[in-house]
Structures are given as C-alpha cells and as structure tokens.
Design an enzyme around this catalytic site. Sequence first.
Site, PDB file in Angstrom:
ATOM      1  N   SER A 142       0.843  -1.271   0.099  1.00  0.00           N
ATOM      2  CA  SER A 142       0.128   0.099   0.122  1.00  0.00           C
ATOM      3  C   SER A 142       0.976   1.215  -0.117  1.00  0.00           C
ATOM      4  O   SER A 142       2.054   1.033   0.225  1.00  0.00           O
ATOM      5  CB  SER A 142      -0.830  -0.131   1.357  1.00  0.00           C
ATOM      6  OG  SER A 142      -1.521   1.298   1.609  1.00  0.00           O
ATOM      7  N   TYR A 155      -2.486  -0.863  10.270  1.00  0.00           N
ATOM      8  CA  TYR A 155      -2.406  -1.246   8.909  1.00  0.00           C
ATOM      9  C   TYR A 155      -1.006  -0.779   8.301  1.00  0.00           C
ATOM     10  O   TYR A 155      -0.422  -1.639   7.881  1.00  0.00           O
ATOM     11  CB  TYR A 155      -3.472  -0.337   8.310  1.00  0.00           C
ATOM     12  CG  TYR A 155      -3.745  -0.693   6.523  1.00  0.00           C
ATOM     13  CD1 TYR A 155      -4.010  -1.982   6.371  1.00  0.00           C
ATOM     14  CD2 TYR A 155      -3.412   0.265   5.686  1.00  0.00           C
ATOM     15  CE1 TYR A 155      -4.175  -2.077   4.791  1.00  0.00           C
ATOM     16  CE2 TYR A 155      -3.205   0.024   4.553  1.00  0.00           C
ATOM     17  CZ  TYR A 155      -3.913  -1.428   3.980  1.00  0.00           C
ATOM     18  OH  TYR A 155      -3.937  -1.411   2.601  1.00  0.00           O
TER      19      TYR A 155
HETATM   20  P1  NAD Z   1     -11.505  -6.179  -0.656  1.00  0.00           P
HETATM   21  O1  NAD Z   1     -11.798  -6.235   0.793  1.00  0.00           O
HETATM   22  O2  NAD Z   1     -12.227  -5.977  -1.674  1.00  0.00           O
HETATM   23  O3  NAD Z   1     -10.887  -7.751  -1.100  1.00  0.00           O
HETATM   24  C1  NAD Z   1     -10.052  -8.574  -0.053  1.00  0.00           C
HETATM   25  C2  NAD Z   1     -10.396 -10.007  -0.299  1.00  0.00           C
HETATM   26  O4  NAD Z   1      -9.462 -10.643   0.356  1.00  0.00           O
HETATM   27  C3  NAD Z   1     -11.811 -10.364  -0.029  1.00  0.00           C
HETATM   28  O5  NAD Z   1     -12.411 -11.211  -1.161  1.00  0.00           O
HETATM   29  C4  NAD Z   1     -11.792 -11.346   1.194  1.00  0.00           C
HETATM   30  O6  NAD Z   1     -12.531 -12.142   1.424  1.00  0.00           O
HETATM   31  C5  NAD Z   1     -10.380 -11.792   0.965  1.00  0.00           C
HETATM   32  N1  NAD Z   1      -9.718 -12.135   2.304  1.00  0.00           N
HETATM   33  C6  NAD Z   1      -9.616 -11.616   3.433  1.00  0.00           C
HETATM   34  N2  NAD Z   1      -8.911 -12.076   4.532  1.00  0.00           N
HETATM   35  C7  NAD Z   1      -8.323 -13.273   3.966  1.00  0.00           C
HETATM   36  C8  NAD Z   1      -7.781 -14.163   4.384  1.00  0.00           C
HETATM   37  N3  NAD Z   1      -7.199 -14.516   5.553  1.00  0.00           N
HETATM   38  N4  NAD Z   1      -7.533 -15.309   3.403  1.00  0.00           N
HETATM   39  C9  NAD Z   1      -7.763 -15.256   2.235  1.00  0.00           C
HETATM   40  N5  NAD Z   1      -8.499 -14.293   1.769  1.00  0.00           N
HETATM   41  C10 NAD Z   1      -9.019 -13.165   2.463  1.00  0.00           C
HETATM   42  O7  NAD Z   1     -10.099  -5.555  -0.421  1.00  0.00           O
HETATM   43  P2  NAD Z   1      -9.154  -4.626  -1.748  1.00  0.00           P
HETATM   44  O8  NAD Z   1      -9.470  -3.491  -1.527  1.00  0.00           O
HETATM   45  O9  NAD Z   1      -9.369  -5.340  -3.042  1.00  0.00           O
HETATM   46  O10 NAD Z   1      -7.553  -4.823  -1.179  1.00  0.00           O
HETATM   47  C11 NAD Z   1      -6.927  -5.849  -1.790  1.00  0.00           C
HETATM   48  C12 NAD Z   1      -5.336  -5.529  -1.195  1.00  0.00           C
HETATM   49  O11 NAD Z   1      -5.039  -4.424  -1.530  1.00  0.00           O
HETATM   50  C13 NAD Z   1      -5.295  -5.956   0.321  1.00  0.00           C
HETATM   51  O12 NAD Z   1      -4.157  -6.364   0.845  1.00  0.00           O
HETATM   52  C14 NAD Z   1      -5.386  -4.166   0.746  1.00  0.00           C
HETATM   53  O13 NAD Z   1      -4.626  -3.825   1.936  1.00  0.00           O
HETATM   54  C15 NAD Z   1      -4.565  -3.506  -0.586  1.00  0.00           C
HETATM   55  N6  NAD Z   1      -4.977  -2.281  -0.623  1.00  0.00           N
HETATM   56  C16 NAD Z   1      -6.077  -1.694  -1.075  1.00  0.00           C
HETATM   57  C17 NAD Z   1      -6.505  -0.356  -1.236  1.00  0.00           C
HETATM   58  C18 NAD Z   1      -7.576   0.303  -1.307  1.00  0.00           C
HETATM   59  O14 NAD Z   1      -7.722   1.372  -1.231  1.00  0.00           O
HETATM   60  N7  NAD Z   1      -8.654  -0.590  -1.637  1.00  0.00           N
HETATM   61  C19 NAD Z   1      -5.190   0.792  -1.030  1.00  0.00           C
HETATM   62  C20 NAD Z   1      -3.868  -0.102  -0.910  1.00  0.00           C
HETATM   63  C21 NAD Z   1      -3.761  -1.375  -0.605  1.00  0.00           C
END
Ligand code: NAD
Length: 255
Positions: A142, A155
């Site tokens: 991130s 986080y």
């Molecule tokens: P999201 O919540 O839409 O999707 C996350 C997915 O991970 C979900 O399908 C959930 O069921 C799955 N998950 C959660 N815990 C799990 C586990 N223990 N084992 C297996 N699967 C699991 O989130 P997103 O926004 O797509 O985020 C994905 C990644 O991107 C994360 O690592 C998040 O930290 C990172 N990220 C997101 C953002 C943002 O703004 N959305 C920004 C920077 C980084």
Amino acid sequence: MFDLSGKIALVTGSGSGIGEAIAHTLARAGALVYVGDIDKANGERVAEEIVANGNIAEFIELDVSVSDHCERAASTIHNAHGKLDILVNNAGIGHVGTILTTNSNDLERLFSVNVRGMFDLTKAFIPKMIERKYGVIINTASIGGLLAIRDRIAYCTTKFAVVGLTKCIALDHALDGIRANAICPGRVETEFVRSRLAEYPDPEKAYKEMASTQAIGRMGKPEEIAAAALYLASDEAAFVTGTALEIEGGWAAGR
Ligand code: NAD
C-alpha cells in the site's frame, strides 16, 4: 506483449476488489488462474466469471492466516501442475485507529493476514520455484507501506513489513530466477475502502477527503492496479525485482 500463456498463477484475496481485477487480467493474458479466497461464494463467482469469459480459472478456498491452508494450497497446485509460476499475495485486511484506539489484538489480527499469511504462502511455494529457477512473486502492499497514513497505525505497520519482506525475498533469491515486487496502491474503490468509510461518523465527508489525498483528485479503479500486476508478472519485467511500485494517483508526489 504480456503473454502469460502456459503460466500457472495464484491470486489470494481475488474474490473481491483488486485481487478480482488481477485474476481477470492475468487470465485474459493466458494464465491459468487459481482464485484463492477465504470467501467461498465470491471466490467461486470470480472463477466462474473468468471461465464464462473463455479463460481458465479454478477456485481454491484458503485462509492465508492459517499455515496449514497455505501448505495445502501449494500441495494442490503442485500435484495438479508440478509448478506455480506467479504468486500474487494480495489478501489483506484494514483497520482504523491510532496507538490509543488500537489494541495489540487488532495488530496481531492484521499481522496474521497481511504479513504472516504472505510469509507462509511464499514459504510453501518458493522451494519449487527455486528448483525450477523460475518464479514471480507480487505482494500487494500500500502507499501506507511507504508513508504514514493518519489513523492507520496497525495497517501501516503491516504494510511497511510487506515492503521489507518483499525486498528481502528479492535480494535473497535474485540468483534463483525469482523476482519479488510489491505494489503500493493509493485508495482504490473496493469493498475494503467502503467498509473503512463506514467506520467514520460522516462517511460522505470521509469519502471526499480520501479521494482528495490522490493528487489527481479521485480514487483508483481495481483495473488500474491490475495493469501493474500484469506488467510485473510478465517476462517484460525480467529486470525488475525488489521494487515497491507506487500506483497512487500522485499521492506521494508532493512529499
Ligand atoms: P477487498 O476487501 O475488496 O478484497 C479483499 C479480499 O481478500 C476479499 O475477497 C476477502 O474475502 C479476502 N480475504 C480477506 N482475508 C483473507 C484471508 N485471511 N485469506 C484469504 N482471503 C482473504 O479489498 P481490496 O481493496 O481489493 O484490497 C486488496 C489488497 O489491496 C489488500 O492487501 C489491501 O490492503 C490492499 N490495498 C487496498 C487499497 C484500497 O484502497 N482498496 C489500497 C492499498 C492497498
């Protein structure tokens, strides 16, 4: 360009958001994609959608925070194909809080998914990658793995660890044919952000503030992150390892 035909990929957390977009993008480029998620309904849905689009995918149920699940996933994929070419460690969870409002259980919960899960899953797959002298590892960190974000102590702590973990793997295994890179997204419109917004007293105000942290004044789309994953997964990125690639709408440009 970016042809992944014949490659086997696993994308964790691909039942939603960024992981879902990465799974679709890698499959469109020709990879057989394992959609790995703790959420069976959404994981199966994504795998079915990829197949309905004429590409190849299978759902694999796993909770990355459980070591046995990581080992089981590696056995399943190795037994079926004898290899994994591309591991995208994308599953992650968030939390809002300062050191005053975050307790050590919150920190441990985030650490077990965001860092230990990534460590265990990589550990399960990397010996075979070393043996084959080929492996691509992409870790979703991130912008909060490079800069502090207000109210995100647990986080950011885990995401800084993800960047460190990625760089160590890249350095230790550069001569084993393995490339490891992190992607550092700014805010991306997914369920992840929607559930963080719900933790604020005024979600609409919080949405505007979150959009404005990107210099270009909006949040990213999952597909804009998936495009970076496609590049890093491809042999066009053969000279790229140990990097933390910022895809964040200029969030950090003025710092
Ligand atoms: P999201 O919540 O839409 O999707 C996350 C997915 O991970 C979900 O399908 C959930 O069921 C799955 N998950 C959660 N815990 C799990 C586990 N223990 N084992 C297996 N699967 C699991 O989130 P997103 O926004 O797509 O985020 C994905 C990644 O991107 C994360 O690592 C998040 O930290 C990172 N990220 C997101 C953002 C943002 O703004 N959305 C920004 C920077 C980084």
